[in-house]
Design an enzyme around this catalytic site. Structure first.
Site, PDB file in Angstrom:
ATOM      1  N   CYS A  24     -15.314 -26.129  17.758  1.00 25.51           N
ATOM      2  CA  CYS A  24     -14.691 -25.000  18.445  1.00 25.51           C
ATOM      3  C   CYS A  24     -15.631 -24.470  19.535  1.00 25.51           C
ATOM      4  O   CYS A  24     -16.787 -24.879  19.617  1.00 25.51           O
ATOM      5  CB  CYS A  24     -14.364 -23.884  17.448  1.00 25.51           C
ATOM      6  SG  CYS A  24     -15.817 -23.086  16.746  1.00 25.51           S
ATOM      7  N   CYS A  64     -18.913 -23.055  18.274  1.00 27.62           N
ATOM      8  CA  CYS A  64     -19.841 -24.101  17.832  1.00 27.62           C
ATOM      9  C   CYS A  64     -20.531 -24.762  19.027  1.00 27.62           C
ATOM     10  O   CYS A  64     -21.736 -25.001  19.004  1.00 27.62           O
ATOM     11  CB  CYS A  64     -19.096 -25.150  17.004  1.00 27.62           C
ATOM     12  SG  CYS A  64     -18.282 -24.476  15.544  1.00 27.62           S
TER      13      CYS A  64
END
Length: 77
Positions: free
Chosen positions: A11, A14
Site C-alpha cells: 500500500c 508501506c
C-alpha cells in the site's frame, strides 16, 4: 551492519515507509541491508496485525503507521 525490514502489502503507507528508510540510511551514511516483505504468509511469521511495520535487527520498532525519516534516523543511531 543493520538489518532492516519493512513489512507491508504494498500500500502507499508501506511504500512511503520503505522509501523513508532508504532516505534515512542515505542521510546517515550507514551500511544496512533493507528487505521489503510483501508476502502475507511471510508477514504472519512475525505475528504482525497492522502494516506497515519497520523492523530493525528483528525487533518491530514502528507498527501501523508511516515511519518518518527523522524518526528512523534516531532508531538507527
Amino acid at each position: 551492519m543493520k538489518n532492516i525490514k519493512v513489512l507491508g502489502t504494498g500500500c502507499s503507507k508501506c511504500k512511503t515507509t520503505y522509501n523513508n528508510v532508504l532516505e534515512a540510511i542515505k542521510q546517515l551514511g550507514i551500511d544496512a541491508k533493507v528487505t521489503k516483505i510483501e508476502d502475507i504468509e511471510e508477514m504472519m511469521k512475525y505475528n504482525i496485525l497492522t502494516t506497515p511495520v519497520l523492523m530493525i535487527d528483528e525487533v518491530a520498532k514502528i507498527k501501523g503507521r508511516i515511519a518518518q525519516i527523522e524518526e528512523i534516523k534516531e532508531l538507527l543511531k
